[in-house]
Design an enzyme around this catalytic site. Structure first.
Site, mmCIF file in Angstrom:
data_model
loop_
_atom_site.group_PDB
_atom_site.id
_atom_site.type_symbol
_atom_site.label_atom_id
_atom_site.label_comp_id
_atom_site.label_asym_id
_atom_site.label_seq_id
_atom_site.Cartn_x
_atom_site.Cartn_y
_atom_site.Cartn_z
ATOM 1 N N LYS A 1 65.927 -37.939 2.764
ATOM 2 C CA LYS A 1 65.091 -37.829 1.863
ATOM 3 C C LYS A 1 65.756 -39.328 1.265
ATOM 4 C CE LYS A 1 64.544 -36.453 -2.996
ATOM 5 N NZ LYS A 1 65.375 -35.024 -3.751
ATOM 6 N N CYS B 1 61.413 -31.706 -1.800
ATOM 7 C CA CYS B 1 62.041 -31.839 -3.226
ATOM 8 C C CYS B 1 61.000 -32.426 -4.291
ATOM 9 C CB CYS B 1 63.794 -31.809 -3.589
ATOM 10 S SG CYS B 1 63.365 -30.560 -5.406
ATOM 11 N N GLU C 1 65.572 -26.593 1.097
ATOM 12 C CA GLU C 1 66.365 -27.448 1.001
ATOM 13 C C GLU C 1 67.589 -26.838 1.264
ATOM 14 O OE1 GLU C 1 66.462 -31.043 -2.315
ATOM 15 O OE2 GLU C 1 65.422 -29.421 -3.035
#
Length: 531
Positions: free
Chosen positions: A351, A405, A287
């Site tokens: 995301k 994440c 990430e």
């Protein structure tokens, strides 16, 4: 055991609160990296006996009569959550000058707030409390409802749901493929709390018998699923290189170190193959691995093209920017890019489920006036959330289902969509939390998504734990927390055996379990709190 139960029931005042907090705190030892899953067989009975000793003033209204039960649940939850989330404070110390003031809020305030759910769990259980084993069913129901709410309200934060304490190893993870983490929350509490019946003897045979049956089914199904033939390899094969650069978070935030950080990723990507492996087809960076905007830096894309060999693909976490229109500031996204061997960006996914206070500020206008900013987002306003999840399509047609994440801790982010993907892709940067229990807990929860779907996972983490996990949650190959390097591994195929329902069927099974528990607990002793 009866003597101990009696002593616990009679504890009062601050001693009662202290026992509840201690029970919750000790339960943390069942989570990674300790994995002492036998501990809750002691701590959950303590909670049952504490609830047995609860009384409410009959002259008060229902809510005030419920408060003693709520307080016991809150104290247990505070001990459990403070003991398992203290490492969140490490992220605030990366930029201590800016965020150290918030340390008490992260280490104590967040657990205190989340413990409200556990207070509600015990309050609900107390409404259905009885003298026999029905109270064990009531407690399991209460925790099941509370953990479900914790996972969805206020964007949800189901970290370390109580069911994870029962799943330290793959053989004990497989039941989640049938009942999901919500079902495991219920089953874990029932089984762990059942020894409380040894202290009161009422309902002992039926309650312990059912708990033993549940354990047998849990272990038996796990052994069965692990005994099935290994997944059929992909054809043609796909060899993945996961790069774990171990970049200190303070260094990643230092503008003068950006070039060195980028070159560290390139060097590991260009290294010779890991003993006996094929040349990697796919290289995975973690990430936000790229420390600048790639679209503003054509030289960086050229460097990637120089390193990638013919046909190789790079998948990397990066920040993506987008024009928001005239007069408005640009939007920034926590994203994943797919880059081909010519240095061209051929795919991207943003995301969807952002971290409150980490990647964006809830009630931003209010907090911004106080000079606050999101911890992990250096740009003004923090990150924006994507409107919908985008599946990454690689050259050649294979797809990866991206989870950036902590998106990987939400089963609801998957549904049935990943079943057509070659793999789940979880990229993360747990370097924010150092070598604390946090990265271990994150890895355990992420691998459960593979167990639930039967789809392998490629997990790339800056500081670890990076791994390829098969569809049964078994680590094929990986790198430990705090290791620097890379791992080359052939991606296994999907593993979807019989008795693994789709998400809708799993939800129906869960509703049936909840209905059965309500009926059982009500049949054995519905009552309002009283003295």
């Amino acid at each position: 055991m009866e003597w101990l139960a009696g002593r616990v029931m009679l504890v009062s005042g601050m001693r009662r609160a202290g026992v509840a907090v201690l029970a919750g705190l000790l339960t943390v030892l069942a989570l990674p990296p300790f994995d002492l899953f036998a501990i809750p067989f002691f701590t959950l009975p303590l909670l049952v006996w504490l609830i047995d000793g609860v009384s409410g003033n009959p002259d008060h209204g229902m809510l005030r009569r419920s408060f003693p039960a709520f307080a016991i649940g809150w104290c247990f939850g505070f001990g459990y959550l403070a003991g398992s989330l203290w490492w969140l404070g490490a992220a605030l110390l990366v930029e201590a000058d800016t965020f150290a003031w918030a340390l008490p809020f992260a280490v104590l305030g967040l657990p205190a707030f989340l413990a409200i759910y556990y207070g509600l769990a015990v309050s609900l259980a107390r409404l259905l409390w009885s003298d026999g084993w029905g109270r064990i069913a009531a407690l399991a129901l209460g925790f099941g409802v509370a953990e479900w709410l914790r996972g969805i309200l206020l964007t949800g934060f189901p970290w370390n749901a109580i069911g994870y304490t029962a799943m330290p190893v793959p053989v004990l993870m497989q039941s989640s493929a049938i009942i999901g983490i919500s079902g495991m929350n219920i089953a874990a509490v029932f089984v762990f709390a059942a020894p409380a019946l040894l202290g009161t003897r009422r309902g002992l045979r039926a309650g312990l018998g059912l708990a033993i049956l549940m354990v047998g089914l849990h272990v038996g199904y796990g052994a069965y699923r692990l005994s099935l033939p290994a997944a059929v390899p992909l054809d043609p094969p796909l060899t993945v290189r996961i790069v774990q650069p171990l970049i200190d978070q303070a260094k990643k935030l230092d503008d003068s170190e950006r070039s060195a950080v980028f070159e560290a990723h390139l060097a590991l990507s260009a290294a010779a193959v890991d003993g006996g492996s094929r040349r990697p087809d796919l290289i995975v960076w973690p990430e936000t691995a790229v420390p600048f905007l790639l679209t503003d830096n054509p030289d960086a894309l050229a460097r990637i093209a120089d390193v990638l060999q013919d046909g190789q693909i790079l998948v990397t976490g990066a920040v993506r920017t987008e024009d928001a229109g005239a007069g408005l500031p640009p939007r920034f996204y926590n994203s994943i890019y797919v880059i081909d061997d010519r240095g061209q960006i051929v795919g991207a996914a943003d995301k969807v489920h952002l971290v409150p206070f980490g990647e964006y500020l809830p009630f931003e206008t209010l907090f911004a006036k106080a000079g606050l900013s999101a911890v992990a987002a250096s740009m003004p306003g923090g990150f924006s959330a994507a409107a919908a999840r985008t599946v990454l399509t690689l050259p050649g047609g294979r797809t990866l289902y991206p989870l950036i994440c902590y998106e990987a801790i939400f089963p609801g982010e998957l549904g049935n969509a990943p079943l057509s993907a070659a793999a789940l892709l979880n990229v993360t940067n747990d370097a924010w939390f150092g070598e604390t229990p946090g990265p271990y807990q994150h890895f355990q929860q992420a691998r459960l998504r593979s167990v639930e779907t039967g789809v392998p996972m490629i997990r790339g983490a800056n500081s670890g734990i990076s791994a390829v996990v098969d569809g049964r949650g078994t680590v094929v190959k990986g790198l430990d927390l705090g290791a620097r390097g890379f791992v080359d591994v052939d991606l296994p195929g999907r593993t979807i055996p019989p008795f693994t329902p789709e998400a809708q069927v799993r939800n129906a099974i869960l509703l049936a379990i909840v209905a059965a528990l309500v009926a059982l607990a009500a049949r054995l002793g519905f009552r309002l709190p009283k003295n």
